[in-house]
Motif scaffolding. Sequence first.
Motif, short mmCIF file in Angstrom:
data_model
loop_
_atom_site.label_atom_id
_atom_site.label_comp_id
_atom_site.label_asym_id
_atom_site.label_seq_id
_atom_site.Cartn_x
_atom_site.Cartn_y
_atom_site.Cartn_z
N SER A 186 -22.30 -35.19 -33.99
CA SER A 186 -20.65 -35.66 -33.40
C SER A 186 -19.94 -34.81 -34.34
O SER A 186 -18.70 -34.35 -33.87
CB SER A 186 -20.48 -37.03 -33.78
OG SER A 186 -21.55 -37.91 -33.08
N GLY A 205 -20.45 -43.61 -24.83
CA GLY A 205 -21.16 -43.99 -25.81
C GLY A 205 -20.32 -43.71 -27.06
O GLY A 205 -20.79 -43.21 -28.05
N GLU A 229 -18.66 -48.15 -24.50
CA GLU A 229 -19.70 -48.32 -25.59
C GLU A 229 -20.61 -49.51 -25.13
O GLU A 229 -20.07 -50.67 -24.75
CB GLU A 229 -19.49 -48.44 -26.88
CG GLU A 229 -20.27 -48.90 -27.95
CD GLU A 229 -21.42 -47.79 -28.11
OE1 GLU A 229 -21.35 -46.94 -27.97
OE2 GLU A 229 -22.65 -48.58 -28.30
N ALA A 230 -21.93 -49.50 -25.20
CA ALA A 230 -22.91 -50.56 -24.83
C ALA A 230 -23.11 -51.54 -25.92
O ALA A 230 -23.28 -52.75 -25.51
CB ALA A 230 -24.52 -49.83 -24.21
N ASP A 259 -22.43 -50.35 -19.64
CA ASP A 259 -23.73 -49.48 -19.62
C ASP A 259 -23.14 -48.43 -18.71
O ASP A 259 -22.85 -48.15 -17.64
CB ASP A 259 -24.52 -50.38 -18.89
CG ASP A 259 -25.84 -49.46 -18.39
OD1 ASP A 259 -25.99 -48.49 -18.98
OD2 ASP A 259 -26.69 -49.79 -18.04
N VAL A 260 -22.97 -47.06 -19.64
CA VAL A 260 -22.53 -45.96 -18.90
C VAL A 260 -23.40 -45.49 -17.86
O VAL A 260 -23.02 -44.83 -16.74
CB VAL A 260 -22.27 -44.96 -19.92
CG1 VAL A 260 -21.89 -43.61 -19.40
CG2 VAL A 260 -20.99 -45.36 -20.91
C1 LIG Z 1 -25.35 -40.67 -30.31
S1 LIG Z 1 -24.56 -42.21 -30.34
C2 LIG Z 1 -22.92 -41.48 -30.55
C3 LIG Z 1 -22.01 -42.64 -31.09
C4 LIG Z 1 -20.43 -41.89 -31.35
N1 LIG Z 1 -19.83 -41.39 -30.12
C5 LIG Z 1 -20.57 -41.04 -32.45
O1 LIG Z 1 -20.23 -40.04 -32.43
O2 LIG Z 1 -21.02 -41.30 -33.66
C6 LIG Z 1 -24.74 -42.81 -28.69
C7 LIG Z 1 -23.98 -44.01 -28.53
O3 LIG Z 1 -24.08 -44.30 -27.12
C8 LIG Z 1 -24.34 -46.13 -27.24
N2 LIG Z 1 -25.21 -46.32 -25.95
C9 LIG Z 1 -26.32 -46.35 -25.62
N3 LIG Z 1 -26.88 -46.75 -24.59
C10 LIG Z 1 -25.61 -46.78 -23.89
C11 LIG Z 1 -25.16 -47.04 -22.53
N4 LIG Z 1 -26.23 -47.28 -21.81
N5 LIG Z 1 -24.22 -47.09 -22.25
C12 LIG Z 1 -23.12 -46.86 -23.11
N6 LIG Z 1 -23.31 -46.58 -24.47
C13 LIG Z 1 -24.51 -46.58 -24.74
C14 LIG Z 1 -25.12 -46.19 -28.53
O4 LIG Z 1 -24.83 -47.63 -28.70
C15 LIG Z 1 -24.56 -45.36 -29.38
O5 LIG Z 1 -23.27 -45.97 -30.08
#
Ligand SMILES: C[S@@+](CC[C@H](N)C(=O)[O-])C[C@H]1O[C@@H](n2cnc3c(N)ncnc32)[C@H](O)[C@@H]1O
Length: 351
Positions: A186, A205, A229-230, A259-260
Motif C-alpha cells: 500500500s 478493500g 471494506e468487508a 463484499d466487493v
Molecule cells: C490487502 S488489504 C488492504 C487494506 C488497505 N487498503 C490498506 O492499504 O492497508 C485488503 C482489504 O480488503 C478487505 N477485504 C477482504 N475481502 C474483501 C471483500 N470480499 N470485499 C471487500 N473487502 C474485502 C480486507 O479486510 C482488507 O482490509
Amino acid sequence: MSDANHIHALMLPFEKELLPLPERAFLMRAEPSDAFDGPWRARLVCEQGFKPVCDRLTKAGYQAVARLEGRFPAGLVLLTKHKAENRANIARAWGLLEPGGLLVCSGANALGAGSQEREVEREVGLLDHLSKHQARTFWLRRPEGDAPLPETLRQWLAAGEAQPVGDSGFVARAGCFSPEHADPGSALLAECLPAAMAGRVADLGAGWGYLSVQAMRRCPEITGIDLYEAEAAALGDARTNIGCLAPEKAACASYSWQDVCAGLPEVAPYDWIISNPPFHEGGRADPAIGRAFIAAAWKSIRRRGKFLMVANQHLPYEAELRRRFREVDLVKLAGGYKVFLASNRHDRVAP
Ligand SMILES: C[S@@+](CC[C@H](N)C(=O)[O-])C[C@H]1O[C@@H](n2cnc3c(N)ncnc32)[C@H](O)[C@@H]1O
C-alpha cells in the motif's frame, strides 16, 4: 472436516452431554457449518464482522449480525489466529453472558488454541476442556450475581480496541489487515498516487483507511471518496483515521460495509478507483478474489476513469486486467510488489 475441525470440536461437549443444550446462545466469529444442523441453528445468534461470511450465514438461514448486543444464557467463541482478537472476544463474550452463563471456546491447535486455553485457565479459571480434531475446546461459567468484569478481561477488552499504528497517527485493531504498520504494498501504491487524481474516487478493500487518507492528503482535486471494506471493525477504524483529516475533507468520505467480490452498489461511476486487493480468505490464498476486485472496479468506473492497484509480484492479475481494460501499464515494480494503472481510453471491452 479439516478447516472446520474446531467448529466440530466446539460442539463436542454438548454431543457428549457434558454440557446441556442452551435455549439460546451467541456464536462469535461464526461460520455456517453442518455442525450446527439440528437443534442449534435456530438457537444461535451469529456474530460475523466479515461481510462475505455474514452474507453466507444469512443465506443459510442463520440469524447473523455484525456486532452482538444484549445478554445470553450461553455463548460460543470460535478462536482465530489473532491472540489479541481472541482475548478481546473472550472478554466481550463474558460481558454478554447472563450471570451464571456458560462460555465455550474452541480453536485449532495449529493456531495456538492450546496456549489461549492455558491463559484463560490461569487468568479466569475453567470448568473443563477437551482436545479432539486437532483442536482445543474449553469452557467456563460467568459467576452468579453482579460480579464486575475481572481486571485481566478488562485489559484484554481495552487491548482489542483500536491502537496506534506506530507513530503514524493512525489507529487500527488486532484482527484487521496490517494493524501494526502500513502495508509495504500500500505504501508503494501511495507513492504512485498522481497529484492530478481528481473527482470521485473509490477505495476497494479500504481496510483501516491508509490508502484513502494518503489519496485525500496528496490529491487536492478529489471531491469525494467512497471506502468499501468487508471487515466491519476495520471500516470503523477507517472512519476514525479519515476523521483526523481537515473537516471538509473528512466530510466527503463515505463508508460501505461491502463484499466487493459481489460488485459495488449502483452509484454514479467513479473517476478513479484505487485498491490493494486481498488474496486470502480464511487463510487460503485465492487470486480469484483479486480478479473479482478487478471486475468490480471495471464495472464501476467511468469510461475515461482510471484504476490504480497494487499486488504482490507473484499474483497473476495481468490477464484479468487486460481482459477488462484497454490500457494496462506497469507503473512500479519494487520490493516484491507491482503497481498497475489501468484505463479505458476508448470503448469498454465486452464483459
Ligand atoms: C490487502 S488489504 C488492504 C487494506 C488497505 N487498503 C490498506 O492499504 O492497508 C485488503 C482489504 O480488503 C478487505 N477485504 C477482504 N475481502 C474483501 C471483500 N470480499 N470485499 C471487500 N473487502 C474485502 C480486507 O479486510 C482488507 O482490509
